[in-house]
Design a protein around this motif. Structure first.
Motif: not given
Length: 260
Positions: A255-260
């Motif tokens: 989730t953290s890596n996919n945050m825009r």
């Protein structure tokens, strides 16, 4: 995020726990086997806010603080030295110890080992030996053509010789240790003395603090199937919970890596 690594230590600990349980179950029918138990300790803590520190000029103290643990580790596989059940075999050279003490065995390299396995046999030269051919101490030799071997509760070995007379062959002895849980298991139902166990104290069966002998019987393993099964279920559930934490931590990373 430390949860991933903390949960990994929990999975590793429970994996070892299951290995210990499986070894206990595998030795349920091993003569004189003593079950083991995995013992755990928590790892070091990171103090983000130390309890007892002052938070104001007036001397106000932090009552609890913030500590983050690092997980768990295995510190011992303790051996439970409780008495096993004496099972009747009817074999005249089978001997069980009722109470404290170990038989003394001489290995091929001359080392003295210790065992609760009293399934003895007669070598080609008449010596009393274990199933692996290791000599039982003190050395006792059964004469040829003798019969009616008796071993009384005090360890005295007698036979009826070829002339029909009762002959005394000697007396078995037992060794005890201050910390018998500190003995090192080497397989073949044998233990070795260690610095943790202390030095052996040798005496005759029936002496104060020592058990007596029971001919025609063997001491069974002290493994209890119900206890091992319940421990296995608990270990499986603990492993499963830790694996779910690993999965949850991975999803949070994603989730953290996919945050825009």
């Amino acid at each position: 995020m430390k949860a991933l690594y903390i949960a990994a230590t929990g999975m590793k600990a429970q994996e070892l726990n299951v290995e210990v349980i499986s070894n206990n179950v595998a030795n349920m029918r091993t003569t004189g086997y003593k079950r083991q138990r995995a013992d755990f300790q928590d790892l070091l803590y990171e103090n983000q806010r130390r309890m007892g520190t002052e938070t104001s000029d007036t001397g106000t103290l932090v009552p609890n603080g913030i500590q983050i643990g690092s997980g768990v580790r295995t510190v011992a596989t303790a051996r439970i030295m409780t008495q096993g059940t004496a099972s009747r075999t009817g074999k005249e050279l089978d001997v069980a110890v009722r109470g404290e003490g170990f038989f003394q065995i001489t290995t091929p390299d001359g080392t003295t080992a210790y065992t609760r396995d009293g399934s003895f046999a007669r070598a080609q030269d008449g010596r009393l030996v274990t199933n692996d051919g290791y000599a039982v101490m003190p050395g006792i030799t059964i004469p040829e053509n003798s019969r009616d071997i008796t071993i009384n509760k005090l360890g005295v070995v007698q036979v009826v010789n070829a002339a029909g007379q009762v002959q005394n062959l000697g007396q078995l002895q037992l060794a005890s240790f201050i910390n018998k849980e500190g003995l090192e298991a080497i397989g073949d139902n044998l233990f070795l003395e260690t610095a943790a166990s202390g030095q052996p104290q040798v005496n005759t069966p029936g002496a104060e603090g020592y058990g007596t002998l029971l001919q025609g019987h063997l001491e069974a393993s002290n493994v209890d199937a119900v206890t091992e099964l319940s421990d296995l279920i608990a270990a499986q559930r603990a492993y499963e919970m830790n694996s779910k934490i690993v999965k949850a931590a991975d999803e949070m990373y994603a989730t953290s890596n996919n945050m825009r």
